[in-house]
Design a protein around this motif. Structure first.
Motif, PDB file in Angstrom:
ATOM      1  N   VAL A   1       0.860  -1.179   0.000  1.00 37.48           N
ATOM      2  CA  VAL A   1       0.000   0.000   0.000  1.00 37.48           C
ATOM      3  C   VAL A   1       0.902   1.236   0.000  1.00 37.48           C
ATOM      4  O   VAL A   1       2.072   1.170   0.401  1.00 37.48           O
ATOM      5  N   PRO A   2       0.390   2.394  -0.458  1.00 35.16           N
ATOM      6  CA  PRO A   2       1.228   3.603  -0.534  1.00 35.16           C
ATOM      7  C   PRO A   2       1.907   3.973   0.786  1.00 35.16           C
ATOM      8  O   PRO A   2       3.060   4.411   0.780  1.00 35.16           O
ATOM      9  N   ALA A   3       1.228   3.792   1.907  1.00 36.89           N
ATOM     10  CA  ALA A   3       1.838   4.139   3.197  1.00 36.89           C
ATOM     11  C   ALA A   3       3.056   3.270   3.484  1.00 36.89           C
ATOM     12  O   ALA A   3       4.048   3.731   4.066  1.00 36.89           O
ATOM     13  N   MET A   4       2.999   2.004   3.083  1.00 34.64           N
ATOM     14  CA  MET A   4       4.132   1.106   3.279  1.00 34.64           C
ATOM     15  C   MET A   4       5.301   1.516   2.383  1.00 34.64           C
ATOM     16  O   MET A   4       6.463   1.515   2.815  1.00 34.64           O
ATOM     17  N   VAL A   5       4.996   1.881   1.140  1.00 36.07           N
ATOM     18  CA  VAL A   5       6.043   2.354   0.226  1.00 36.07           C
ATOM     19  C   VAL A   5       6.703   3.601   0.807  1.00 36.07           C
ATOM     20  O   VAL A   5       7.920   3.750   0.781  1.00 36.07           O
ATOM     21  N   ARG A   6       5.884   4.496   1.358  1.00 36.17           N
ATOM     22  CA  ARG A   6       6.410   5.720   1.966  1.00 36.17           C
ATOM     23  C   ARG A   6       7.372   5.390   3.102  1.00 36.17           C
ATOM     24  O   ARG A   6       8.447   6.004   3.220  1.00 36.17           O
ATOM     25  N   ASP A   7       7.018   4.425   3.947  1.00 34.27           N
ATOM     26  CA  ASP A   7       7.889   4.077   5.059  1.00 34.27           C
ATOM     27  C   ASP A   7       9.183   3.430   4.576  1.00 34.27           C
ATOM     28  O   ASP A   7      10.258   3.692   5.125  1.00 34.27           O
ATOM     29  N   LEU A   8       9.099   2.599   3.557  1.00 28.78           N
ATOM     30  CA  LEU A   8      10.308   1.989   3.014  1.00 28.78           C
ATOM     31  C   LEU A   8      11.201   3.048   2.381  1.00 28.78           C
ATOM     32  O   LEU A   8      12.431   2.992   2.500  1.00 28.78           O
ATOM     33  N   ASP A   9      10.581   4.040   1.684  1.00 27.73           N
ATOM     34  CA  ASP A   9      11.343   5.168   1.148  1.00 27.73           C
ATOM     35  C   ASP A   9      12.109   5.861   2.263  1.00 27.73           C
ATOM     36  O   ASP A   9      13.312   6.134   2.153  1.00 27.73           O
ATOM     37  N   GLY A  10      11.383   6.191   3.330  1.00 27.16           N
ATOM     38  CA  GLY A  10      11.983   6.943   4.425  1.00 27.16           C
ATOM     39  C   GLY A  10      13.090   6.188   5.120  1.00 27.16           C
ATOM     40  O   GLY A  10      14.151   6.751   5.423  1.00 27.16           O
ATOM     41  N   ILE A  11      12.865   4.906   5.383  1.00 32.41           N
ATOM     42  CA  ILE A  11      13.889   4.101   6.045  1.00 32.41           C
ATOM     43  C   ILE A  11      15.136   3.999   5.182  1.00 32.41           C
ATOM     44  O   ILE A  11      16.271   4.130   5.672  1.00 32.41           O
ATOM     45  N   ALA A  12      14.951   3.783   3.880  1.00 35.92           N
ATOM     46  CA  ALA A  12      16.092   3.695   2.969  1.00 35.92           C
ATOM     47  C   ALA A  12      16.873   4.998   2.946  1.00 35.92           C
ATOM     48  O   ALA A  12      18.109   5.010   2.994  1.00 35.92           O
ATOM     49  N   SER A  13      16.157   6.117   2.879  1.00 36.78           N
ATOM     50  CA  SER A  13      16.807   7.419   2.805  1.00 36.78           C
ATOM     51  C   SER A  13      17.588   7.731   4.078  1.00 36.78           C
ATOM     52  O   SER A  13      18.742   8.170   4.024  1.00 36.78           O
ATOM     53  N   VAL A  14      16.968   7.497   5.226  1.00 36.83           N
ATOM     54  CA  VAL A  14      17.639   7.777   6.500  1.00 36.83           C
ATOM     55  C   VAL A  14      18.817   6.830   6.703  1.00 36.83           C
ATOM     56  O   VAL A  14      19.892   7.246   7.146  1.00 36.83           O
ATOM     57  N   PHE A  15      18.629   5.557   6.375  1.00 37.80           N
ATOM     58  CA  PHE A  15      19.716   4.588   6.540  1.00 37.80           C
ATOM     59  C   PHE A  15      20.921   4.982   5.692  1.00 37.80           C
ATOM     60  O   PHE A  15      22.061   4.999   6.180  1.00 37.80           O
ATOM     61  N   LEU A  16      20.689   5.317   4.415  1.00 40.29           N
ATOM     62  CA  LEU A  16      21.801   5.661   3.536  1.00 40.29           C
ATOM     63  C   LEU A  16      22.460   6.970   3.978  1.00 40.29           C
ATOM     64  O   LEU A  16      23.684   7.115   3.899  1.00 40.29           O
ATOM     65  N   THR A  17      21.670   7.915   4.462  1.00 39.79           N
ATOM     66  CA  THR A  17      22.232   9.165   4.965  1.00 39.79           C
ATOM     67  C   THR A  17      23.118   8.908   6.180  1.00 39.79           C
ATOM     68  O   THR A  17      24.224   9.459   6.297  1.00 39.79           O
ATOM     69  N   ASP A  18      22.651   8.063   7.097  1.00 41.10           N
ATOM     70  CA  ASP A  18      23.462   7.703   8.261  1.00 41.10           C
ATOM     71  C   ASP A  18      24.724   6.953   7.840  1.00 41.10           C
ATOM     72  O   ASP A  18      25.804   7.140   8.426  1.00 41.10           O
ATOM     73  N   LEU A  19      24.589   6.101   6.835  1.00 38.49           N
ATOM     74  CA  LEU A  19      25.745   5.363   6.321  1.00 38.49           C
ATOM     75  C   LEU A  19      26.781   6.340   5.760  1.00 38.49           C
ATOM     76  O   LEU A  19      27.989   6.177   5.980  1.00 38.49           O
ATOM     77  N   ALA A  20      26.310   7.372   5.058  1.00 38.56           N
ATOM     78  CA  ALA A  20      27.212   8.377   4.498  1.00 38.56           C
ATOM     79  C   ALA A  20      27.941   9.128   5.602  1.00 38.56           C
ATOM     80  O   ALA A  20      29.161   9.370   5.519  1.00 38.56           O
ATOM     81  N   ARG A  21      27.212   9.514   6.654  1.00 44.09           N
ATOM     82  CA  ARG A  21      27.843  10.236   7.766  1.00 44.09           C
ATOM     83  C   ARG A  21      28.916   9.383   8.443  1.00 44.09           C
ATOM     84  O   ARG A  21      30.004   9.870   8.773  1.00 44.09           O
ATOM     85  N   ASP A  22      28.593   8.100   8.649  1.00 47.99           N
ATOM     86  CA  ASP A  22      29.560   7.230   9.314  1.00 47.99           C
ATOM     87  C   ASP A  22      30.772   6.967   8.428  1.00 47.99           C
ATOM     88  O   ASP A  22      31.904   6.870   8.916  1.00 47.99           O
ATOM     89  N   ALA A  23      30.550   6.842   7.114  1.00 51.06           N
ATOM     90  CA  ALA A  23      31.678   6.634   6.199  1.00 51.06           C
ATOM     91  C   ALA A  23      32.597   7.854   6.198  1.00 51.06           C
ATOM     92  O   ALA A  23      33.834   7.714   6.193  1.00 51.06           O
ATOM     93  N   ALA A  24      32.004   9.047   6.218  1.00 44.88           N
ATOM     94  CA  ALA A  24      32.816  10.266   6.281  1.00 44.88           C
ATOM     95  C   ALA A  24      33.596  10.322   7.592  1.00 44.88           C
ATOM     96  O   ALA A  24      34.758  10.745   7.628  1.00 44.88           O
ATOM     97  N   MET A  25      32.987   9.884   8.686  1.00 42.64           N
ATOM     98  CA  MET A  25      33.665   9.854   9.981  1.00 42.64           C
ATOM     99  C   MET A  25      34.837   8.875   9.949  1.00 42.64           C
ATOM    100  O   MET A  25      35.916   9.158  10.496  1.00 42.64           O
ATOM    101  N   VAL A  26      34.639   7.714   9.311  1.00 44.49           N
ATOM    102  CA  VAL A  26      35.710   6.721   9.199  1.00 44.49           C
ATOM    103  C   VAL A  26      36.909   7.322   8.465  1.00 44.49           C
ATOM    104  O   VAL A  26      38.064   7.123   8.860  1.00 44.49           O
TER     105      VAL A  26
END
Length: 261
Positions: A155-180
């Protein structure tokens, strides 16, 4: 007239034994990294980050599918997402999205300040500054492609949540990679083993332990995020269970034929 041999199709760095091209394109990965850091992102790093994000989302979708199947449903709903996370703590990623999504309201608990007064829930920001929440829509096409590859609909709400989780996860991954990169490696790796109370804890994999030790000290310049920086950041973002091991393995396979530029 002799027939000319067909040109081989251009493809990503993956071999036939690895999953198809990640649904999250390296160009999208680099766009997310630009929101976080001015460091250069190598091609292999972009492929590794795309692969890790795909592995995480695939596991979340798989858990949600099992929850839906128990109710004889094929279309995934946000309730299936909650069930998947509740059953597998490894799937609790991208948690900054939880404060934004209606799906998670009431689950994060009531916050109190030092005086015991309830802290109001965070309102949606209207800032034009790029953020993981504002940019979550960029992941919609990749999420839908990943759902189709898993034979799932949502359903659209589920797609929205998967979008958000993917975006936040990748953003956090980028921050941690820059810290490394800035700190020259990761000095300590957390390990969490998930077992039932009446089951013996499995012996840690020496192969994985050697792999983590290899990421503890970084080589290379301090201006470029490379593949190993993504792998090190993955160990920070993911608990020390099967999901982290699989994400690391698939990222290495996805980048084994990629140049570092």
């Amino acid at each position: 007239m002799p027939t000319q041999p067909a040109r081989p199709e251009r493809s990503g760095p993956q071999t036939a034994s690895v999953m198809d091209v990640p649904p999250f394109k390296p160009s999208l990965v680099k766009a997310v990294f630009r929101d976080v850091t001015s460091m250069h992102v190598s091609r292999s790093a972009a492929w590794a980050a795309a692969s890790v994000t795909r592995t995480v989302l695939t596991e979340i979708i798989d858990g949600a599918r099992r929850a839906a199947a128990e109710e004889a449903r094929k279309k995934l709903t946000p309730g299936d997402l909650l069930s998947a996370i509740d059953r597998n703590v490894e799937l609790e990623v991208g948690t900054k999205w939880y404060d934004h999504s209606p799906t998670f309201h009431g689950l994060t608990g009531v916050l109190y300040d030092a005086e015991g007064v309830v802290v109001p829930s965070r309102k949606r920001s209207r800032s034009r500054k790029p953020s993981a929440v504002v940019g979550a829509h960029r992941f919609e096409a990749g999420v839908k492609k990943l759902l189709r590859s898993q034979g799932a609909t949502a359903v659209p709400a589920m797609v929205r949540d998967l979008d958000g989780i993917a975006s936040v996860f990748l953003t956090d991954l980028a921050r941690d990679a820059a810290m490394v990169v800035r700190e020259g490696g990761v000095k300590r790796f957390g390990t969490v083993t998930l077992v039932m109370s009446d089951e013996p804890a499995p012996a840690p994999s020496p192969l994985l332990n050697d792999s983590l030790r290899g990421l503890s000290t970084r080589r290379g310049d301090r201006r470029t995020i490379g593949r190993d920086d993504i792998l090190a950041a993955t160990t920070i973002q993911l608990l020390g269970g099967n999901l982290r091991q699989r994400a690391l393995t698939e990222a290495r396979e996805a980048t084994q034929n990629t140049s570092t530029g």
